[in-house]
Design a protein around this motif. Structure first.
Motif, PDB file in Angstrom:
ATOM      1  N   VAL A 149      13.672  17.151  52.329  1.00  0.00           N
ATOM      2  CA  VAL A 149      13.245  16.826  51.265  1.00  0.00           C
ATOM      3  C   VAL A 149      13.875  15.200  50.837  1.00  0.00           C
ATOM      4  O   VAL A 149      14.810  15.049  50.852  1.00  0.00           O
ATOM      5  CB  VAL A 149      13.538  17.479  49.861  1.00  0.00           C
ATOM      6  CG1 VAL A 149      13.043  16.987  48.728  1.00  0.00           C
ATOM      7  CG2 VAL A 149      12.992  18.758  50.036  1.00  0.00           C
ATOM      8  N   TRP A 172       8.441   9.907  55.917  1.00  0.00           N
ATOM      9  CA  TRP A 172       7.677  10.890  56.602  1.00  0.00           C
ATOM     10  C   TRP A 172       8.518  11.443  57.714  1.00  0.00           C
ATOM     11  O   TRP A 172       8.271  12.693  57.791  1.00  0.00           O
ATOM     12  CB  TRP A 172       6.374  10.006  57.246  1.00  0.00           C
ATOM     13  CG  TRP A 172       6.308   9.400  58.343  1.00  0.00           C
ATOM     14  CD1 TRP A 172       6.652   8.079  58.641  1.00  0.00           C
ATOM     15  CD2 TRP A 172       6.485   9.989  59.843  1.00  0.00           C
ATOM     16  NE1 TRP A 172       6.708   7.543  60.010  1.00  0.00           N
ATOM     17  CE2 TRP A 172       7.019   8.898  60.574  1.00  0.00           C
ATOM     18  CE3 TRP A 172       6.632  11.386  60.260  1.00  0.00           C
ATOM     19  CZ2 TRP A 172       7.040   9.123  62.081  1.00  0.00           C
ATOM     20  CZ3 TRP A 172       6.728  11.382  61.854  1.00  0.00           C
ATOM     21  CH2 TRP A 172       6.918  10.451  62.679  1.00  0.00           C
ATOM     22  N   HIS A 191      10.305  14.488  55.887  1.00  0.00           N
ATOM     23  CA  HIS A 191       9.211  15.350  55.504  1.00  0.00           C
ATOM     24  C   HIS A 191       9.043  16.080  56.904  1.00  0.00           C
ATOM     25  O   HIS A 191       8.973  17.278  56.937  1.00  0.00           O
ATOM     26  CB  HIS A 191       8.329  14.798  55.021  1.00  0.00           C
ATOM     27  CG  HIS A 191       8.240  14.447  53.443  1.00  0.00           C
ATOM     28  ND1 HIS A 191       7.340  13.816  52.703  1.00  0.00           N
ATOM     29  CD2 HIS A 191       9.393  14.635  52.563  1.00  0.00           C
ATOM     30  CE1 HIS A 191       7.652  13.518  51.529  1.00  0.00           C
ATOM     31  NE2 HIS A 191       8.895  13.916  51.583  1.00  0.00           N
TER      32      HIS A 191
END
Length: 356
Positions: A255, A247, A250
């Motif tokens: 990516v 997470w 992101h």
């Protein structure tokens, strides 16, 4: 032109973390020495309010006894917080952030921050605990995550009558706040926990890269990132969905290529799979990087040196507890990763020799 990326991940001031500088970026980022980058300025500005909350806690004595239902569904009653043992480094950091560090009598090997926690006697490693060792410190409260073990040792601690609370350890943007609230509830300090967690939740939201930002609006602007966990030759893994890195990558505008590789938890490094994933950036805990001989040693593992990240020297190393723990400093970790990934984008767009 030197294409290496300087990764000066030192969280400045009182938020200092043990972070390793692993590479050097010259491509238009304004020099190689010191912390004059906008990344550092951003961290100083962002970290101040969160640290002030921790350094100047709202006066609140623990309200005891208190009963809580932990992550296992067990109801535990806590009568005393006089002798606390966190069985996890990040949980120890939370206890200190809530102003109860003076009550901590021992920590496990993973507790490296704050320095006061690192300096305390150690009870072993959270995954290989001994009830006998823990009992020697006569704790009145044990705090752990689902990482703690082995299960037999935890059962022995419960049979000895020690209140053992398992707190949430979710690898999501909300996970750090949940952990703080749960620890605070077990300490009888729910009001203080809400205050610290709310400040952290807001800082994480502020540090996150919006989906319509320049960093996230194109394939070129979204670096492909591979997060690794290495410990010498004994553990060389790609981290997947269950790790805090997914997470964070992101939210920082990158990516996570482990997603396309289908890695849910972790998987051994595979040269074929990594070369196909073609990461632009490698992210690794600093102690792990040191254990394999630094950047040079890392790039000798499983095809990593042949990836765009390896060829361009884009290796980012961060303090282990900071990167993997999802604790009170998570917003600072996210802001640093965001700025470091932004620097990689600058390198890709300003140097035609950089691999895309």
């Amino acid at each position: 032109m030197d294409k290496n990326l300087i990764t000066n991940n030192l969280i400045t001031g009182r938020l200092a973390a043990q972070v390793l500088c692993v590479a050097l970026l010259v491509c238009g980022l304004g020099g190689c020495g010191g912390q004059s980058s906008s990344a550092t300025d951003s961290l100083v500005a962002q970290g101040a309010s969160a640290q002030d909350v921790q350094d100047e806690p709202t006066p609140q004595a623990p309200m005891l006894p208190v009963s809580v239902v932990d992550e296992t569904g067990a109801e535990i009653t806590i009568d005393s917080t006089e002798r606390i043992i966190p069985l996890d480094g990040t949980v120890a950091e939370v206890v200190f952030a809530l102003g109860m560090g003076d009550n901590v009598v021992a920590t496990d090997l993973s507790a490296t921050y704050p320095p006061e926690a690192d300096a305390l006697p150690e009870i072993g490693y959270q995954r290989a605990l001994s009830a006998e060792t823990v009992a020697s410190f006569a704790p009145t409260l044990l705090l752990a995550t689902d990482i703690a073990g082995p299960p037999e040792a935890l059962d022995d601690m419960r049979r000895l009558g020690y209140p053992l609370v398992i707190v949430p350890n979710e690898a999501t943007p909300a996970g750090a706040g949940q952990k703080i609230r749960a620890v605070a509830n077990a300490l009888g300090m729910s009001e203080r926990g809400q205050e610290v967690a709310a400040a952290l939740d807001a800082a994480i939201a502020e540090a996150s890269v919006p989906s319509n930002s320049e960093l996230a609006d194109s394939d070129l602007g979204r670096p492909r990132v591979l997060a690794l966990y290495v410990r010498g030759s004994t553990a060389q893994l790609v981290l997947g969905e269950s790790a805090n890195t997914r997470w964070l990558i992101h939210a920082a505008g990158g990516v996570d290529v482990s997603e396309a590789m289908g890695i849910a938890d972790s998987a051994p490094i595979s040269a074929e799979a990594i070369l196909a994933a073609a990461p632009d950036v490698l992210v690794v805990p600093a102690v792990g990087l040191e254990s394999v001989g630094g950047v040079e040693g890392l790039l000798e593992i499983g095809g990593l040196g042949q990836t765009p990240a390896g060829q361009n020297g884009h290796v980012l190393a961060y303090d282990d507890q900071l990167l993997l723990g999802n604790g009170p400093r998570t917003a600072e970790m996210l802001a640093q990763l965001r700025d470091d990934l932004r620097a990689v984008v600058v390198a890709k767009t300003t140097d035609p020799k950089e691999d895309s």
